[in-house]
Write a protein that holds these residues in place. Structure first.
Motif, PDB file in Angstrom:
ATOM      1  N   GLU A  84       0.848  -1.203   0.000  1.00 56.95           N
ATOM      2  CA  GLU A  84       0.000   0.000   0.000  1.00 56.95           C
ATOM      3  C   GLU A  84       0.883   1.252   0.000  1.00 56.95           C
ATOM      4  O   GLU A  84       0.622   2.214  -0.721  1.00 56.95           O
ATOM      5  CB  GLU A  84      -0.924   0.000   1.234  1.00 56.95           C
ATOM      6  N   ALA A 119      -3.154  -2.327  -7.899  1.00 62.20           N
ATOM      7  CA  ALA A 119      -3.649  -2.478  -6.521  1.00 62.20           C
ATOM      8  C   ALA A 119      -4.431  -3.781  -6.392  1.00 62.20           C
ATOM      9  O   ALA A 119      -4.347  -4.470  -5.375  1.00 62.20           O
ATOM     10  CB  ALA A 119      -4.533  -1.300  -6.151  1.00 62.20           C
ATOM     11  N   TYR A 120      -5.169  -4.139  -7.458  1.00 61.93           N
ATOM     12  CA  TYR A 120      -5.933  -5.400  -7.424  1.00 61.93           C
ATOM     13  C   TYR A 120      -5.017  -6.603  -7.322  1.00 61.93           C
ATOM     14  O   TYR A 120      -5.368  -7.622  -6.752  1.00 61.93           O
ATOM     15  CB  TYR A 120      -6.797  -5.516  -8.684  1.00 61.93           C
ATOM     16  N   ILE A 123      -2.548  -6.194  -3.665  1.00 62.07           N
ATOM     17  CA  ILE A 123      -3.201  -6.189  -2.341  1.00 62.07           C
ATOM     18  C   ILE A 123      -4.128  -7.396  -2.209  1.00 62.07           C
ATOM     19  O   ILE A 123      -4.974  -7.655  -3.059  1.00 62.07           O
ATOM     20  CB  ILE A 123      -3.974  -4.862  -2.118  1.00 62.07           C
ATOM     21  N   PRO A 125      -7.022  -9.856  -1.528  1.00 69.62           N
ATOM     22  CA  PRO A 125      -8.475  -9.609  -1.562  1.00 69.62           C
ATOM     23  C   PRO A 125      -9.108  -9.562  -0.178  1.00 69.62           C
ATOM     24  O   PRO A 125     -10.189  -9.004  -0.016  1.00 69.62           O
ATOM     25  CB  PRO A 125      -9.026 -10.775  -2.374  1.00 69.62           C
ATOM     26  N   THR A 128      -9.920  -5.602   1.627  1.00 72.73           N
ATOM     27  CA  THR A 128     -10.718  -4.786   0.706  1.00 72.73           C
ATOM     28  C   THR A 128     -10.553  -3.297   0.998  1.00 72.73           C
ATOM     29  O   THR A 128     -10.454  -2.498   0.075  1.00 72.73           O
ATOM     30  CB  THR A 128     -12.214  -5.147   0.861  1.00 72.73           C
ATOM     31  N   GLN A 130      -8.062  -1.705   2.231  1.00 72.90           N
ATOM     32  CA  GLN A 130      -6.756  -1.242   1.769  1.00 72.90           C
ATOM     33  C   GLN A 130      -6.786  -0.982   0.254  1.00 72.90           C
ATOM     34  O   GLN A 130      -6.309   0.043  -0.212  1.00 72.90           O
ATOM     35  CB  GLN A 130      -5.752  -2.347   2.074  1.00 72.90           C
ATOM     36  N   ARG A 131      -7.414  -1.907  -0.466  1.00 74.90           N
ATOM     37  CA  ARG A 131      -7.545  -1.746  -1.914  1.00 74.90           C
ATOM     38  C   ARG A 131      -8.349  -0.504  -2.255  1.00 74.90           C
ATOM     39  O   ARG A 131      -7.979   0.292  -3.106  1.00 74.90           O
ATOM     40  CB  ARG A 131      -8.305  -2.950  -2.480  1.00 74.90           C
ATOM     41  N   ILE A 135      -7.396   2.753  -4.480  1.00 73.24           N
ATOM     42  CA  ILE A 135      -8.133   3.046  -5.713  1.00 73.24           C
ATOM     43  C   ILE A 135      -8.815   4.422  -5.617  1.00 73.24           C
ATOM     44  O   ILE A 135      -8.761   5.215  -6.560  1.00 73.24           O
ATOM     45  CB  ILE A 135      -9.145   1.916  -6.014  1.00 73.24           C
TER      46      ILE A 135
END
Ligand SMILES: Nc1nc2c(ncn2[C@@H]2O[C@H](COP(=O)(O)OP(=O)(O)OP(=O)(O)O)[C@@H](O)[C@H]2O)c(=O)[nH]1
Length: 356
Positions: A84, A119-120, A123, A125, A128, A130-131, A135
């Motif tokens: 991140e 990021a997908y 990071i 899944p 979420t 953090q993603r 984004i």
């Protein structure tokens, strides 16, 4: 025929996926991202150096050191926070350069678009929030850079240089998008292969499980009636568990699975049907040869001696009863005939093979 997945198997798969998610998710990708950021900072830093934009070069030096630190951190520890930080640092880098130094003309801020698929991929899944944080920052930063009117850029870049920069940015952003999406699909494929493997394999013995065995039988041609089925059940297995404990019982099952695997020729398959029951598909082995092979299998099993961990002087011996039948198009019937033959072998004193 039971092709449904059992609750136990689903639980194993979920535990496995959870373990994968918590340990090595995105580690490889985070390191790749760190490397890309270092290369991009170096290359664009070089261009800005050639253009004489010293303030940007100095800033790039700071970011270069930051990425080195993050890359080093990703080699040493969990990538959860590091990935991140990498994404947000590179976002701040392109936005600062765009907003304060060169404006949106050269398109450097478009890197934020490439960071969305990245990021997908990097990071987990499970994280979420953090993603979503990364984004959202990418989208807000992009909109802000495109619409802001308060700051006028310090440096002006000649039109022809702007084209060169735009082309480089377009190339690297496309590379980033395709590269990380490739990793994304690669990861999905890896996970689905893992799931397929888990759904076909018995965890303790690593042999095929009942479902996979039945699927294989479904696809075997029985027109020539040359194939046979062995139904193998270890004798008095409960006594082994009772006398030595379940762990030793498990070791015996693992030992038996090794013997059965070695017994199979190419194209033949052995499965653990459940508990202390196993089955083997013998290819091109009609009645006589199947009985001979099953009898020799009984003999090999009775010679086995499994050492008890921590008490190597105690060796556990075991035997098996084997039922043999012809494989016909009615697979369930063939298997139940082999099962009946195995019970007959038990009734007639165990440690023997009987054909029905
Ligand atoms: N250690 C261990 N034991 C298991 C496993 N699955 C089933 N068992 C045990 O296997 C034993 C099977 O016992 P029974 O069905 O009575 O059969 P047996 O003692 O082998 O007797 P016969 O088949 O009549 O020779 C039970 O005690 C189960 O608890 C396993 O994965 N590990």
């Amino acid at each position: 025929m039971n092709k449904l997945i059992s609750v136990e198997e689903i639980r194993t798969m979920l535990q496995y996926l959870k373990a994968v998610g918590n340990t090595d998710y995105g580690v490889r990708e985070t390191r790749l991202l760190g490397l890309c950021l270092l290369i991009a900072t170096l290359s664009f830093g070089f261009i800005f150096y050639q253009l004489g934009f010293t303030a940007i070069v100095q800033m790039d030096c700071v970011y270069f050191l930051l990425y080195m630190g993050l890359l080093y951190g990703s080699l040493k520890s969990d990538s959860r926070i590091i990935n991140e930080l990498m994404l947000l640092s590179s976002l701040s880098q392109v936005l600062i350069i765009t907003i304060f130094f060169i404006g949106t003309g050269p398109g450097l801020h478009l890197y934020s678009i490439g960071m969305i698929p990245t990021a997908y991929v990097v990071i987990d899944p499970h994280y979420t929030k953090q993603r979503m944080r990364v984004i959202s920052c990418c989208i807000i930063g992009l909109v802000f850079a495109e619409t802001q009117t308060f700051f006028s850029p310090i440096y002006t870049i000649a039109e022809n240089i702007q084209y060169i920069l735009k082309a480089s940015v377009t190339f690297s952003v496309s590379f980033m998008v395709f590269g990380f999406y490739y990793l994304f699909f690669n990861d999905i494929e890896r996970q689905s292969n893992m799931l397929k493997h888990l759904s076909e394999i018995d965890e303790l013995t690593q042999l095929a499980n009942r479902r996979h065995f039945m699927n294989v039988l479904d696809n075997v041609s029985c027109s020539s009636k040359q194939h046979s089925l062995l139904f193998i059940d270890l004798d008095h297995f409960k006594l082994i568990n009772d006398n030595y404990g379940h762990i030793v019982g498990d070791d015996v099952l693992i030992d038996a699975s090794r013997v059965l695997r070695d017994f199979c020729s190419d194209g033949e398959i052995v499965a653990r049907l459940g508990g202390e029951e196993f089955a083997i598909l013998l290819i091109n082995n009609p009645r006589q040869s199947a009985i001979a092979r099953a009898t020799s299998l009984c003999k090999s099993i009775e010679t086995r001696q499994v050492p008890i961990k921590g008490k190597s002087e105690v060796l556990v011996s075991y035997t098996a009863s084997i039922g043999v039948s012809n494989l016909t198009n009615d697979i369930n019937h063939s298997l139940s005939l082999a099962d009946d033959a195995m019970y007959l072998a038990k009734q007639q004193g165990r440690n023997q093979a009987i054909f029905l």
